[in-house]
Design a protein around this motif. Structure first.
Motif, mmCIF file in Angstrom:
data_model
loop_
_atom_site.group_PDB
_atom_site.id
_atom_site.type_symbol
_atom_site.label_atom_id
_atom_site.label_comp_id
_atom_site.label_asym_id
_atom_site.label_seq_id
_atom_site.Cartn_x
_atom_site.Cartn_y
_atom_site.Cartn_z
ATOM 1 N N ASP A 48 -60.633 40.831 -74.563
ATOM 2 C CA ASP A 48 -61.140 40.426 -75.870
ATOM 3 C C ASP A 48 -59.944 40.127 -76.780
ATOM 4 O OD1 ASP A 48 -62.246 40.177 -78.344
ATOM 5 O OD2 ASP A 48 -62.740 42.300 -78.558
ATOM 6 N N ASP A 49 -59.765 38.841 -77.036
ATOM 7 C CA ASP A 49 -58.588 38.368 -77.759
ATOM 8 C C ASP A 49 -58.799 38.449 -79.279
ATOM 9 O OD1 ASP A 49 -56.258 37.125 -78.417
ATOM 10 O OD2 ASP A 49 -56.849 35.135 -77.715
ATOM 11 N N GLY A 50 -59.089 39.648 -79.771
ATOM 12 C CA GLY A 50 -59.265 39.819 -81.214
ATOM 13 C C GLY A 50 -60.512 39.154 -81.764
ATOM 14 N N SER A 51 -61.617 39.254 -81.041
ATOM 15 C CA SER A 51 -62.862 38.616 -81.505
ATOM 16 C C SER A 51 -63.382 39.297 -82.763
ATOM 17 C CB SER A 51 -63.942 38.726 -80.435
ATOM 18 O OG SER A 51 -63.518 38.107 -79.251
ATOM 19 N N SER A 52 -64.090 38.514 -83.590
ATOM 20 C CA SER A 52 -64.669 39.107 -84.790
ATOM 21 C C SER A 52 -66.190 39.166 -84.693
ATOM 22 C CB SER A 52 -64.238 38.302 -86.018
ATOM 23 O OG SER A 52 -64.503 36.940 -85.803
ATOM 24 N N ASP A 53 -66.767 38.695 -83.579
ATOM 25 C CA ASP A 53 -68.230 38.792 -83.414
ATOM 26 C C ASP A 53 -68.539 40.024 -82.542
ATOM 27 O OD1 ASP A 53 -67.442 38.026 -80.938
ATOM 28 O OD2 ASP A 53 -68.926 36.433 -80.689
ATOM 29 N N GLY A 54 -69.664 40.037 -81.894
ATOM 30 C CA GLY A 54 -70.043 41.226 -81.112
ATOM 31 C C GLY A 54 -69.499 41.245 -79.703
ATOM 32 N N THR A 55 -68.380 40.545 -79.445
ATOM 33 C CA THR A 55 -67.864 40.452 -78.076
ATOM 34 C C THR A 55 -67.573 41.818 -77.453
ATOM 35 O OG1 THR A 55 -66.992 38.231 -78.408
ATOM 36 C CG2 THR A 55 -65.951 39.539 -76.692
ATOM 37 N N ALA A 71 -62.897 46.260 -70.023
ATOM 38 C CA ALA A 71 -62.506 45.365 -71.117
ATOM 39 C C ALA A 71 -61.310 45.930 -71.848
ATOM 40 C CB ALA A 71 -63.667 45.172 -72.083
ATOM 41 N N LEU A 72 -60.426 45.001 -72.227
ATOM 42 C CA LEU A 72 -59.299 45.340 -73.094
ATOM 43 C C LEU A 72 -59.581 44.643 -74.398
ATOM 44 C CD1 LEU A 72 -56.278 44.022 -71.045
ATOM 45 C CD2 LEU A 72 -57.032 46.380 -71.170
ATOM 46 N N SER A 73 -59.209 45.261 -75.480
ATOM 47 C CA SER A 73 -59.425 44.580 -76.740
ATOM 48 C C SER A 73 -58.107 44.523 -77.489
ATOM 49 C CB SER A 73 -60.478 45.359 -77.513
ATOM 50 O OG SER A 73 -60.555 44.855 -78.800
ATOM 51 N N PHE A 74 -57.665 43.325 -77.821
ATOM 52 C CA PHE A 74 -56.404 43.164 -78.552
ATOM 53 C C PHE A 74 -56.602 43.570 -80.009
ATOM 54 C CE2 PHE A 74 -54.396 39.511 -75.840
ATOM 55 C CZ PHE A 74 -54.152 40.419 -74.831
ATOM 56 N N SER A 75 -55.487 43.933 -80.641
ATOM 57 C CA SER A 75 -55.551 44.322 -82.046
ATOM 58 C C SER A 75 -55.733 43.117 -82.969
ATOM 59 C CB SER A 75 -54.272 45.062 -82.411
ATOM 60 O OG SER A 75 -53.159 44.242 -82.099
ATOM 61 N N ARG A 76 -55.472 41.910 -82.446
ATOM 62 C CA ARG A 76 -55.717 40.669 -83.202
ATOM 63 C C ARG A 76 -55.764 39.534 -82.199
ATOM 64 N NH1 ARG A 76 -51.103 37.594 -83.154
ATOM 65 N NH2 ARG A 76 -49.119 38.711 -83.038
ATOM 66 N N ASN A 77 -55.925 38.309 -82.684
ATOM 67 C CA ASN A 77 -55.951 37.161 -81.783
ATOM 68 C C ASN A 77 -54.522 36.805 -81.353
ATOM 69 O OD1 ASN A 77 -56.069 33.743 -81.904
ATOM 70 N ND2 ASN A 77 -57.442 34.815 -80.541
ATOM 71 N N PHE A 78 -54.243 36.895 -80.042
ATOM 72 C CA PHE A 78 -52.899 36.572 -79.554
ATOM 73 C C PHE A 78 -52.895 35.244 -78.808
ATOM 74 C CE2 PHE A 78 -52.222 41.057 -80.331
ATOM 75 C CZ PHE A 78 -50.867 41.155 -80.636
ATOM 76 N N GLY A 79 -54.059 34.657 -78.595
ATOM 77 C CA GLY A 79 -54.121 33.375 -77.884
ATOM 78 C C GLY A 79 -54.500 33.559 -76.423
ATOM 79 N N LYS A 80 -55.132 32.504 -75.890
ATOM 80 C CA LYS A 80 -55.659 32.564 -74.532
ATOM 81 C C LYS A 80 -54.582 32.849 -73.487
ATOM 82 C CE LYS A 80 -58.010 29.747 -71.118
ATOM 83 N NZ LYS A 80 -58.412 28.405 -70.693
ATOM 84 N N GLU A 81 -53.418 32.249 -73.650
ATOM 85 C CA GLU A 81 -52.363 32.397 -72.636
ATOM 86 C C GLU A 81 -51.937 33.863 -72.514
ATOM 87 O OE1 GLU A 81 -51.409 29.495 -70.915
ATOM 88 O OE2 GLU A 81 -53.140 28.837 -72.081
ATOM 89 N N VAL A 82 -51.821 34.530 -73.675
ATOM 90 C CA VAL A 82 -51.421 35.938 -73.671
ATOM 91 C C VAL A 82 -52.559 36.809 -73.134
ATOM 92 C CG1 VAL A 82 -50.754 37.858 -75.159
ATOM 93 C CG2 VAL A 82 -49.712 35.625 -75.490
ATOM 94 N N ALA A 83 -53.809 36.424 -73.455
ATOM 95 C CA ALA A 83 -54.956 37.177 -72.934
ATOM 96 C C ALA A 83 -54.952 37.138 -71.402
ATOM 97 C CB ALA A 83 -56.258 36.608 -73.493
ATOM 98 N N ILE A 84 -54.632 35.980 -70.841
ATOM 99 C CA ILE A 84 -54.564 35.870 -69.379
ATOM 100 C C ILE A 84 -53.461 36.789 -68.847
ATOM 101 C CG2 ILE A 84 -53.950 34.314 -67.471
ATOM 102 C CD1 ILE A 84 -55.316 32.065 -69.017
ATOM 103 N N ALA A 85 -52.304 36.793 -69.520
ATOM 104 C CA ALA A 85 -51.194 37.648 -69.080
ATOM 105 C C ALA A 85 -51.622 39.118 -69.074
ATOM 106 C CB ALA A 85 -49.989 37.447 -69.987
#
Ligand code: UDP
Ligand code: MG
Length: 332
Positions: A48-55, A71-85
């Protein structure tokens, strides 16, 4: 800390998700149905790349129904490429599939990828047959970008290949060693090599919601791609400067000779202004190009963690079970 009694799954599916709450139930259902048919065991990691909805809530519900989902949840949006990493960092399978959450990548195609993997291919990429669901402007710009990349990039990308792919553990381990911040995954997948093959698939329409990539985001991504895999934009100014210098020298010689022979002419105000502004423009442009690279060198040198995980569902469960407090951590 007590380790959860869970054996390693054969396959891990990594899904970067950014505000895709409505798509998660169908996504999980279709991935599970496919994998139940073709692998012994699997896990699905939603990043979860810093979603603000009910993801995250949707991910939690999915995990409650099926413990193979994490599931991992990022502290903010880091971008798709980093989410894949991050997904690759946490994957435990002998192979990893990367897939979008919006169902544009049909989960059923994973079966064909697994077949190729069992045949011995280590880098099995989904090859999109067409781009008809992309906006015409985006399609045109994407094509332009790939032409540029093909010409100047130091790695060649297989046509139609994207993030939807299966990577053998060997390929995943190779990717894990690349901690660069300006991440252009498509380039990295090609750069690592390994026995590769394409599996054609038809891109579907986005199940719900809109594309998370604005033109601004896409432009930054394209710049990341070109600057990560080509130094041509840095070097071209040297050639250009050389040409201009030769031209300027010949012009100077011509003017000196003419002045010696014919005396002082009417001062060439216009041509002077034109050449001064032109050269100033060229210099600023080339400085800008150097700035693009220096900015990226700066980002790499800072050596910050790629992402910050705020919550990790399976980890949190373990912490609760052992009574330990959860500590916010960097890249775990
Ligand atoms: N995505 C993400 N972080 C972002 C943008 C997108 O994790 O900052 C995810 C998104 O949820 C989806 C995938 O990346 O699963 C592809 O995004 P999208 O469908 O918006 O891109 P497109 O299909 O338009 O290229
Ligand atoms: Mg999409």
């Amino acid at each position: 800390m007590p380790q959860k009694a869970q054996s390693m799954p054969e396959l891990t599916v990594v899904v970067p998700v950014f505000n895709e709450a409505e798509n998660i139930p169908e996504l999980i259902q279709r991935i599970s149905a496919t994998l139940d048919r073709c692998v012994q065991s699997f896990e699905i990691i939603l990043v979860d790349d810093g979603s603000s909805d009910g993801t995250l809530a949707a991910a939690r519900a999915a995990r409650d129904a099926d413990p193979r989902i994490d599931a991992l949840s990022f502290s903010r949006n880091f971008g798709k490429e980093v989410a894949i990493a991050a997904g690759l960092d946490h994957a435990r399978g002998s192979a990893v599939v990367i897939i979008d959450a919006d169902l544009q990548h049909p989960p059923e195609a994973i079966e064909a990828m697994v077949t190729k993997w069992r045949e011995g291919y280590e880098n099995v990429y989904g090859q999109r047959i067409d781009r008809r669901f992309d906006a015409p402007l985006r399609r045109a710009l994407t094509m332009r970008f790939y032409h540029l990349f093909e010409r100047f990039g130091e790695t060649s990308l297989p046509p139609g290949a994207g993030d939807f792919r299966l990577l053998d553990r060997k390929a995943v381990n190779a990717l894990l060693r690349m901690r660069e911040r300006a991440r252009f995954s498509k380039g990295l997948y090609a750069w690592i090599g390994f026995k590769s093959i394409g599996v054609p698939f038809q891109v579907a329409e986005r199940a719900s919601g809109a594309s998370k990539f604005s033109y601004g985001k896409l432009t930054r991504f394209a710049l990341d791609g070109l600057t990560s895999f080509s130094t041509m934009p840095l070097k071209v100014w040297g050639y250009f400067g050389g040409l201009i210098s030769i031209f300027a020298l010949s012009a100077a010689t011509f003017f000196i000779v003419r002045t010696l022979l014919l005396g002082v002419d009417v001062p060439g105000y216009a041509s002077l202004i034109v050449s001064v502004t032109f050269l100033a423009g060229v210099q600023l442009l080339s400085l800008g190009v150097i700035g693009e690279y220096i900015g990226r060198i700066f980002a790499e040198v800072k050596g910050r963690p790629l992402y910050i995980v705020a919550e990790h569902l399976s980890r949190d469960e373990q912490a609760q079970a052992s009574g330990a407090a959860r500590i916010g951590n960097a890249a775990e």
